[in-house]
Scaffold this motif. Structure first.
Motif, short mmCIF file in Angstrom:
data_model
loop_
_atom_site.label_atom_id
_atom_site.label_comp_id
_atom_site.label_asym_id
_atom_site.label_seq_id
_atom_site.Cartn_x
_atom_site.Cartn_y
_atom_site.Cartn_z
N GLY A 110 -6.31 19.36 27.82
CA GLY A 110 -5.63 19.99 28.14
C GLY A 110 -4.46 19.43 28.10
N VAL A 111 -3.90 17.69 28.42
CA VAL A 111 -2.92 16.49 28.66
C VAL A 111 -3.59 15.93 27.26
N SER A 116 -0.65 14.38 22.12
CA SER A 116 -0.54 14.91 20.60
C SER A 116 0.42 15.42 20.04
N THR A 117 0.75 16.63 20.62
CA THR A 117 1.59 17.65 20.32
C THR A 117 2.81 16.57 19.93
N LEU A 118 3.40 16.37 22.10
CA LEU A 118 4.93 15.44 21.76
C LEU A 118 4.79 14.10 21.07
N LEU A 119 3.68 13.37 20.34
CA LEU A 119 3.66 12.07 20.06
C LEU A 119 4.26 12.90 18.13
N GLY A 120 3.66 13.80 17.98
CA GLY A 120 3.60 13.91 16.46
C GLY A 120 5.57 14.57 16.18
N LEU A 137 -0.34 6.68 14.26
CA LEU A 137 -0.98 8.42 14.76
C LEU A 137 -2.80 8.33 14.46
N VAL A 138 -3.21 7.51 13.52
CA VAL A 138 -4.37 7.58 13.83
C VAL A 138 -5.91 7.55 14.38
N ASN A 260 -6.78 21.10 16.66
CA ASN A 260 -5.25 21.08 17.33
C ASN A 260 -4.61 19.43 16.82
N ILE A 261 -5.64 18.54 18.33
CA ILE A 261 -5.93 17.00 18.74
C ILE A 261 -5.19 16.63 17.11
#
Length: 328
Positions: A110-111, A116-120, A137-138, A260-261
Motif C-alpha cells: 500500500g505504501v 509510486s503514484t506520487l512519484l508519477g 521511473l523504470v 498499478n505500481i
C-alpha cells in the motif's frame, strides 16, 4: 483498425470477453500452482508475474502511442487504467465477497502504491516526461520488484489466504479443470497460453471499443482515459474475478496493486525512454482524481484490514460517475 460497423465491433467485444475469461482461468490456475510449488506466496505472484502479464496491454498501447507522438493517449491510458483498477475492479470484486487483506499488502505494498503514484505525479507536474525521468521511473519499479522477491521465500500469505481458507473451507473452491490435465511443462504452457489469450483478447477489445467511441464523436483524451483504459484493464478485471472464485485472494488483490505500481512507474517510464512524452493540462485533473482514489482505497484497507461491500460499492460508483462526467 477493425473493418465493419457497430454490429461487428460489438461482436468482437463479446468474443474478446470470452477470450479474456478463458485466458484468465488458465493464467490464474498455472500461476497459483507455480507459486505453491516454488514456495512463493500467492500475493507475491499476484504482485509480480500476474500483474506484469495483465499490464501488457497498457504497455503496448503506451509505447505505440509514444512512438506516434501521442503523449495524451499514452498517459491518459495509464492514469485511467489505474483509477479503473483500484475503484472499479477492487470495488466490484468486493461486492461478491468482503475482501480480507494481508498486513503486508497494506504496510508494504500500500505504501509502495502511494509512493509510486506520487512519484508519477511529480514527474508529470510540468506536463512532460523526459527520457531521464522515464529511466528513473523504470529503476524505481525494478528496485521495488527486487525487494519484493528477495524476501518472498519466507513470506506467508497472512490474513488474506488464512481468511480465504476459513471462509471457504477445503471444499469451497472448485478444483480447477486444468488440474485434470497433466503433461511435462503443463503450467508453463498454460501460463504462456493464458497470458497470450488475455493479451490478444484485450487488444481486440480496445480496438473495437475505440472504434465505437470515435464513431460517437468522443475525444482522444476521453477515449484514452475511459474506453481504452477500461479495455486494457479488462485482463486485470478478468484475472481478479477468476482468482476470487478460486479462493486465491492474494492473486486477486495483488494483481491490481502490482499492476498499478507497474503502470505508473514501469510503463510510463518505458514509454518515455522510447520517446519523451508531452501531455495536455487535462492530465493534472485526472492525476488528482487518481491520487484521491488511491488514498481512499489504502485508507479503507488500513483501517479494517478488509474491503467491505459498502466500501466497494462506493468505489465502483465513483468510477461510474467519472465516466459519466467524462463522456457527457
Amino acid at each position: 483498425m477493425l473493418r465493419g460497423g457497430p454490429v461487428v465491433q460489438i461482436g468482437v467485444i463479446l468474443v474478446s470477453v470470452l477470450g479474456l475469461w478463458v485466458g484468465a482461468r488458465l493464467l490464474v490456475d498455472a500461476a497459483v500452482r507455480s507459486a505453491r510449488r516454488f514456495g512463493l506466496s500467492e500475493l507475491t505472484i499476484g504482485l509480480t508475474i500476474v500483474a506484469i502479464g495483465t499490464s501488457t496491454p497498457e504497455l503496448s498501447v503506451a509505447v505505440d502511442a509514444a512512438y506516434k507522438g501521442l503523449g495524451d493517449i499514452a498517459v491518459a491510458n495509464v492514469l485511467g487504467s489505474n483509477i479503473y483498477n483500484v475503484a472499479f475492479v477492487l470495488g466490484v470484486i468486493s461486492l461478491f465477497r468482503v475482501i480480507p487483506v494481508a498486513e503486508s499488502l497494506v504496510s508494504r505494498d500500500g505504501v509502495a502504491l502511494l509512493a509510486s503514484t506520487l512519484l508519477g505525479g511529480l514527474v508529470l507536474f510540468d506536463l512532460r516526461v523526459t527520457r531521464l525521468e522515464g529511466a528513473l521511473l523504470v529503476t524505481a519499479f525494478v528496485a521495488y520488484t527486487a525487494y519484493l522477491l528477495r524476501g518472498t521465500q519466507t513470506e506467508a500469505d497472512g490474513a488474506t489466504e488464512q481468511s480465504a481458507d476459513q471462509s471457504l473451507g477445503d471444499g469451497g473452491v472448485t478444483r480447477p479443470i486444468t488440474d485434470r490435465i497433466d503433461f511435462p511443462g503443463r503450467d508453463a504452457v498454460f501460463l504462456a497460453g493464458g497470458l497470450a489469450l488475455v493479451v490478444v483478447s484485450g487488444d481486440y477489445m480496445v480496438l473495437a471499443a475505440s472504434e465505437l467511441a470515435r464513431g460517437a464523436g468522443v475525444s482522444e483524451w476521453v477515449i484514452g482515459g475511459t474506453i481504452v483504459a477500461a479495455g486494457t484493464s479488462t485482463p486485470e478485471f478478468a484475472v481478479s474475478l477468476v482468482a476470487l472464485r478460486r479462493g486465491s485472494l492474494g492473486v486477486s488483490v495483488g494483481n491490481v496493486v502490482g499492476s498499478n505500481i507497474l503502470n505508473i512507474t514501469g510503463i510510463v517510464g518505458v514509454a518515455a525512454v522510447a520517446r519523451p512524452l508531452a501531455v495536455s493540462a487535462s492530465a493534472l485533473g485526472t492525476f488528482a482524481w487518481l491520487v484521491a482514489v488511491t488514498l481512499l482505497i489504502v485508507a479503507a484497507l488500513w483501517t479494517g484490514r478488509v474491503l467491505s461491500r459498502l466500501e466497494g460499492a462506493f468505489f465502483a460508483t465513483s468510477e461510474v460517475t467519472r465516466w459519466i462526467l467524462g463522456l457527457i
